[in-house]
Design an enzyme around this catalytic site. Sequence first.
Site, PDB file in Angstrom:
ATOM      1  N   GLY A  89       0.921  -1.204  -0.010  1.00 38.90           N
ATOM      2  CA  GLY A  89       0.013   0.006   0.107  1.00 38.90           C
ATOM      3  C   GLY A  89       0.963   1.171   0.184  1.00 38.90           C
ATOM      4  O   GLY A  89       0.261   2.398  -0.131  1.00 38.90           O
ATOM      5  N   ARG A  90       2.156   0.923   0.273  1.00 40.87           N
ATOM      6  CA  ARG A  90       3.008   2.393   0.321  1.00 40.87           C
ATOM      7  C   ARG A  90       4.457   1.626  -0.010  1.00 40.87           C
ATOM      8  O   ARG A  90       5.425   2.311   0.184  1.00 40.87           O
ATOM      9  CB  ARG A  90       3.094   2.722   1.605  1.00 40.87           C
ATOM     10  CG  ARG A  90       3.504   1.686   2.812  1.00 40.87           C
ATOM     11  CD  ARG A  90       3.761   2.685   3.976  1.00 40.87           C
ATOM     12  NE  ARG A  90       4.103   1.772   4.794  1.00 40.87           N
ATOM     13  CZ  ARG A  90       4.642   1.936   6.213  1.00 40.87           C
ATOM     14  NH1 ARG A  90       4.945   3.143   6.205  1.00 40.87           N
ATOM     15  NH2 ARG A  90       4.946   1.280   7.072  1.00 40.87           N
ATOM     16  N   ASP A 122      -2.135   6.939   3.023  1.00 36.66           N
ATOM     17  CA  ASP A 122      -1.400   7.858   2.244  1.00 36.66           C
ATOM     18  C   ASP A 122      -0.435   7.442   1.379  1.00 36.66           C
ATOM     19  O   ASP A 122       0.281   8.198   0.506  1.00 36.66           O
ATOM     20  CB  ASP A 122      -1.140   9.184   2.950  1.00 36.66           C
ATOM     21  CG  ASP A 122       0.009   8.784   4.091  1.00 36.66           C
ATOM     22  OD1 ASP A 122       0.423   7.726   4.166  1.00 36.66           O
ATOM     23  OD2 ASP A 122       0.246   9.855   4.875  1.00 36.66           O
ATOM     24  N   ASP A 249       1.825 -11.425   7.014  1.00 40.80           N
ATOM     25  CA  ASP A 249       2.063 -10.572   5.841  1.00 40.80           C
ATOM     26  C   ASP A 249       3.636 -10.136   6.137  1.00 40.80           C
ATOM     27  O   ASP A 249       4.049  -9.629   5.200  1.00 40.80           O
ATOM     28  CB  ASP A 249       1.269  -9.473   5.623  1.00 40.80           C
ATOM     29  CG  ASP A 249       0.784  -8.732   6.564  1.00 40.80           C
ATOM     30  OD1 ASP A 249       0.349  -9.163   7.708  1.00 40.80           O
ATOM     31  OD2 ASP A 249       1.034  -7.362   6.869  1.00 40.80           O
ATOM     32  N   ASP A 259      10.204  -6.262   7.830  1.00 39.42           N
ATOM     33  CA  ASP A 259       9.227  -5.389   8.260  1.00 39.42           C
ATOM     34  C   ASP A 259       9.515  -4.972   9.873  1.00 39.42           C
ATOM     35  O   ASP A 259       8.922  -5.598  10.922  1.00 39.42           O
ATOM     36  CB  ASP A 259       7.791  -5.820   8.157  1.00 39.42           C
ATOM     37  CG  ASP A 259       7.318  -4.990   7.047  1.00 39.42           C
ATOM     38  OD1 ASP A 259       7.781  -4.089   6.418  1.00 39.42           O
ATOM     39  OD2 ASP A 259       5.995  -5.185   6.565  1.00 39.42           O
TER      40      ASP A 259
END
Length: 481
Positions: A89-90, A122, A249, A259
């Site tokens: 998503g980013r 965002d 994930d 991550d």
Amino acid sequence: MTIGWHFDNTYSKLPNNFREEIKPTPVKNPELVILNKELATDLNLDFSKTNKKDLAKLFAGNLLPEETNTIAQAYAGHQFGHFTMLGDGRAVLLGEHLVNNNKRFDIQFKGSGRTSFSRGGDGRAVLGPMLREYIISEAMHSLNIPTTRSLAVVSTGEKIIRENLLPGAILTRVASSHIRVGTFQYIAAKQNLEDLNTLVEYTIDRHYPEIKSSNNKALDLLNLVMQKQCQLVINWMRVGFIHGVMNTDNMAISGETIDYGPCAFMDHYDPKTVFSSIDKFGRYSFSNQPPITKWNLTRFAECLIPLIDKDEDKAVKIATEAIDNFQNIYETKWLNMMRDKLGLFGKDKSDQKLINDLLYWMESNKADYTNTFCHLMNINSSNDSKYKDTNFINWFKQWESRILINNGSIEKSINLMKKNNPIIIPRNHKVEEALEASYNNDMSLTNKLLSILNKPYDNQNDIDDYQSPSSNIEYQTFCGT
Ligand code: AMP
Ligand code: MG
């Protein structure tokens, strides 16, 4: 630019379900914050002839290298136990950079703008958390623990809206791949057997070529990933690392740590330690990491069921038997890892008790996990009055006599211990201090911290402050996306 990129983009050629083609969204005023020259050299990349402005544009995604084919990868995940369809998503994957034509590394920008997987987000990232990932991932690498790496961080010159306005940044992440348990979950959820098969074949080609001609590839893959993940979590337990958000994930099929969000290293030994502000029930606490690894592997196994055997009942039975081995594999590896930490050669029936007694003592006395092993190695042996406790002294005598079994020399034991017990870990207060300075454009503390973390097993001069536990026992980390 003569940087030496050598892109080959196999993942972007996979079927549509696997990814979305998308470019990073250019940013206003990129500036280079940090560049990992050592890693660049390992990747056969030479940034020395590129000026700072172009480097900033490059690592911001404003100026893409040729032969890249940027994509956002699709994946799903169990987040704190709840299944969701996710995806980058980013982040965008630039492609796979080949080193010496055989080693393949994903080059990914994190914080590079919105994608079709952004949901309400965002697509951006904040400077502090990206530098945090840089620092901790590089520390993990120096600790000899498999991990994604960090090549660069740029600030974007744009403000990000979080709890207040914060400086935006983009991290360039390097990984042997970004295939996750969640990637399998995404493809399995689409119920397209052909795609699932493609993913298994692709993963084996890329990470486990030794089972290319196996007659049950899915089962062999499950077993190999289980071994890798088990070894990884053992390493985390060895150094007191708490990942903090072990969602499926965030679990790489390669067995690399991936991550770095609310992760942190434990100071005083407490198996229940949790740093993440959102982990209210301790799902990802220090001692829960092994059972959660097994839980995640079970989710992985579920995805593979249709390929393990055509008869579903039989496939479930086979996969369950494989997963049931986790406990044994883990316990054996854990005992051996702890033996190494204590410099114990061979096996003795009293080992488990000796180890548990020390852990119990550390927990009851709030003794620092890292420094207790340093004390045993006689390194910077502090005058800490904790170690004058009679229970500790009694334990110490037992340990000393155990060391002499199967080995016969304290020196040999100490040498083994030195390879397994870090002297330096990224202490929370030192990481916070460095990040805070970075917000004022002062990178000196980050650079100093990185140089010390670079040799965690060496006894360096003037590092007292880097060895002391944080005085803030209520330390909390935030996902801080
Ligand atoms: P993470 O917590 O970084 O593992 O991210 C979990 C999921 O949320 C992934 O699908 C991310 O791509 C997504 N995500 C996290 N932060 C953002 C953001 N600022 N904008 C869009 N998606 C995000
Ligand atoms: Mg993630």
